[in-house]
Design an enzyme around this catalytic site. Structure first.
Site, short mmCIF file in Angstrom:
data_model
loop_
_atom_site.label_atom_id
_atom_site.label_comp_id
_atom_site.label_asym_id
_atom_site.label_seq_id
_atom_site.Cartn_x
_atom_site.Cartn_y
_atom_site.Cartn_z
N HIS A 195 -12.65 -12.96 -3.86
CA HIS A 195 -13.55 -11.95 -4.42
C HIS A 195 -14.43 -12.56 -5.51
O HIS A 195 -15.62 -12.23 -5.62
CB HIS A 195 -12.76 -10.77 -4.98
CG HIS A 195 -11.94 -10.04 -3.95
ND1 HIS A 195 -11.17 -8.95 -4.25
CD2 HIS A 195 -11.79 -10.25 -2.61
CE1 HIS A 195 -10.56 -8.51 -3.15
NE2 HIS A 195 -10.93 -9.29 -2.14
N ASP A 247 -15.30 -11.89 3.87
CA ASP A 247 -14.08 -12.13 3.09
C ASP A 247 -13.05 -12.86 3.95
O ASP A 247 -12.47 -12.29 4.86
CB ASP A 247 -13.55 -10.76 2.65
CG ASP A 247 -12.33 -10.85 1.76
OD1 ASP A 247 -12.03 -11.94 1.26
OD2 ASP A 247 -11.69 -9.81 1.56
N HIS A 307 0.88 -1.17 0.00
CA HIS A 307 0.00 0.00 0.00
C HIS A 307 0.91 1.22 0.00
O HIS A 307 2.07 1.14 0.46
CB HIS A 307 -0.89 0.01 1.24
CG HIS A 307 -1.93 -1.07 1.22
ND1 HIS A 307 -2.03 -2.03 2.19
CD2 HIS A 307 -2.90 -1.34 0.32
CE1 HIS A 307 -3.02 -2.86 1.89
NE2 HIS A 307 -3.56 -2.47 0.76
N ASP A 347 2.29 1.74 3.32
CA ASP A 347 3.27 0.75 3.79
C ASP A 347 4.67 1.24 3.43
O ASP A 347 5.63 1.04 4.17
CB ASP A 347 3.08 -0.62 3.10
CG ASP A 347 1.77 -1.30 3.47
OD1 ASP A 347 1.37 -1.23 4.64
OD2 ASP A 347 1.17 -1.92 2.56
N GLU A 352 -8.52 -4.39 -9.01
CA GLU A 352 -8.81 -5.65 -8.29
C GLU A 352 -10.30 -5.64 -7.95
O GLU A 352 -10.72 -4.96 -7.01
CB GLU A 352 -7.97 -5.73 -7.01
CG GLU A 352 -8.27 -6.98 -6.20
CD GLU A 352 -7.45 -7.08 -4.91
OE1 GLU A 352 -6.57 -6.26 -4.67
OE2 GLU A 352 -7.72 -8.01 -4.12
N ASP A 376 -10.15 -14.88 3.16
CA ASP A 376 -8.71 -14.92 2.85
C ASP A 376 -8.01 -16.14 3.47
O ASP A 376 -6.94 -16.04 4.09
CB ASP A 376 -8.00 -13.64 3.33
CG ASP A 376 -8.49 -12.39 2.58
OD1 ASP A 376 -9.16 -12.54 1.54
OD2 ASP A 376 -8.19 -11.28 3.05
N GLU A 396 -8.64 -11.82 -7.40
CA GLU A 396 -8.50 -12.52 -6.12
C GLU A 396 -9.54 -13.63 -6.05
O GLU A 396 -10.73 -13.42 -6.29
CB GLU A 396 -8.70 -11.54 -4.95
CG GLU A 396 -8.77 -12.29 -3.64
CD GLU A 396 -8.56 -11.43 -2.40
OE1 GLU A 396 -7.79 -10.46 -2.45
OE2 GLU A 396 -9.15 -11.78 -1.37
C1 XUL Z 1 -9.34 -6.53 0.12
C2 XUL Z 1 -8.15 -6.95 -0.49
C3 XUL Z 1 -6.99 -6.09 -0.21
C4 XUL Z 1 -6.29 -5.62 -1.40
C5 XUL Z 1 -5.09 -4.78 -1.06
O1 XUL Z 1 -10.31 -7.48 0.12
O2 XUL Z 1 -8.07 -7.99 -1.12
O3 XUL Z 1 -6.06 -6.83 0.49
O4 XUL Z 1 -5.88 -6.72 -2.10
O5 XUL Z 1 -5.41 -3.47 -1.02
MN MN Z 2 -6.65 -8.82 -2.44
#
Ligand code: XUL
Ligand code: MN
Length: 345
Positions: A212, A247, A48, A51, A173, A249, A209
């Site tokens: 997502h 979400d 980011h 970051d 994204e 992950d 992703e």
């Molecule tokens: C949010 C997501 C974030 C972005 C980074 O769901 O995936 O981690 O990938 O900004």
């Molecule tokens: Mn992501």
């Protein structure tokens, strides 16, 4: 040695807070995070903007350049490279209703200006690539914005960013929801279409992703195939997701190994390693994971990915052809499952 290159973001080593509870692990300082990349088999760092340059909004251009230069040196010293930078607009109070699609013209200007700084930082870290996760660019209730205007604002923002730096490439994204009820760019089809409407479509692409795509009710490998056919899959955030929940992950392959196999398969079919682009793992450790073992989600995900590359490469092409010619998909499915499980077909 694999022909794939792996990356993750510093946010993937995290304190484990969730919407219903506080942090459960101490903060790992940035330099410490950088030091584990290589050990875990990763070479790319996804940043980011803040970051790379903390408190970027309050810093002068000179200070931003100084901080970015110092970060580039840290990367060089660790033998790592930046993959991209991404503006973190969603944590600033100004972005509470979205940045690029806010109803407030001053906020829209702030979002574009901050993203220009994010592009400048990318260049100073040695990359010409930024990613936009359009976090709050949507609505909780449809009546809160004029969605047609919102898309126009988004297009204006993309054009302003492309004009700011004539070499920068921008990947969107997509994500259908979270933190919003509905987001404006929910799928790769939406992302690539709005990219095609900008002043320089060849510099617009996508990052897909897994979680997502699943949250959008779609198959991640088909989303990837759509972008790959167009030469527009510029990065991935592989992870896993147990159906239509928040979400999650999860570690790659942890919820649905067959779906993970098919994502690897489509990358293999496209010759993804030849592009030199990264396989990003946007995975989170479980909340209950103890601090001293809270990087296993990253190494496990990479290991599963590589094991699945082997599975794709060793699937018997003759058998595949026989079943396809016979249109025997039950046979083909059993052959795939047997191969994945290491049992006789
Ligand atoms: C949010 C997501 C974030 C972005 C980074 O769901 O995936 O981690 O990938 O900004
Ligand atoms: Mn992501």
């Amino acid at each position: 040695m694999s022909d794939y290159r792996f990356s993750f973001g510093p946010w993937n080593i995290h304190e484990g807070a969730d919407p219903f509870g506080p942090t459960v692990r101490p903060t790992v300082e940035f330099a410490k995070k950088l030091s584990v990349y290589k050990q875990l088999g990763f070479e790319g760092v996804q940043f980011h903007d803040d970051d790379a340059v903390p408190e970027v909004d309050s810093k002068s251009p000179e200070q931003i350049a100084k901080d970015a230069k110092a970060m580039k040196k840290m990367l060089d010293d660790a033998g790592l490279v930046a993959e991209f930078t991404a503006p973190r607009l969603w944590e600033d109070p100004r972005g509470v209703d979205g940045g690029f699609t806010s109803n407030n013209a001053d906020v829209r200007k702030w979002a574009i200006d901050r993203t220009k700084r994010c592009i400048d930082i990318a260049r100073m870290l040695g990359v010409k690539f930024v990613v936009l996760w359009l976090a709050r660019e949507g609505t909780y209730i449809r009546e809160a914005k004029n969605a047609i205007d919102a898309h126009k604002h988004l297009l204006d923002a993309l054009n302003a960013l492309l004009a700011h730096d004539k070499e920068i490439e921008i990947a969107i994204e997509p994500k259908p929801n979270e933190p919003m009820d509905h987001a404006y760019i929910p799928t790769i089809g939406h992302a690539l279409h709005i990219g095609s409407r900008t002043t320089d479509p060849k510099r617009m692409g996508g990052l897909i992703e897994t979680a997502h795509a699943i949250l959008a009710g779609l198959d991640p490998s088909d989303e990837m195939a759509f972008a790959l056919e167009a030469g527009k899959l510029w990065s991935v955030h592989l992870n896993d997701q147990n159906g239509l929940k928040y979400d999650q992950d999860k570690s790659f392959g942890a919820a649905n190994l067959r779906m993970a196999y098919n994502q690897v398969r489509v990358l293999e079919l496209s010759g993804y390693p030849k592009t030199g682009r990264f396989v990003g793992l946007d995975v989170k450790a479980m909340r209950t994971q103890k601090a001293d073992v809270a990087t296993k989600h990253l190494s496990n995900s990479r290991r599963i990915f590589l094991a699945l590359v082997e599975k794709v490469r060793t699937f018997d092409k003759q058998i595949e052809k026989q079943f396809l010619d016979a249109r025997d998909y039950e046979g083909l499915e059993m052959a795939v499952l047997a191969h994945l499980m290491g049992i006789k077909p």
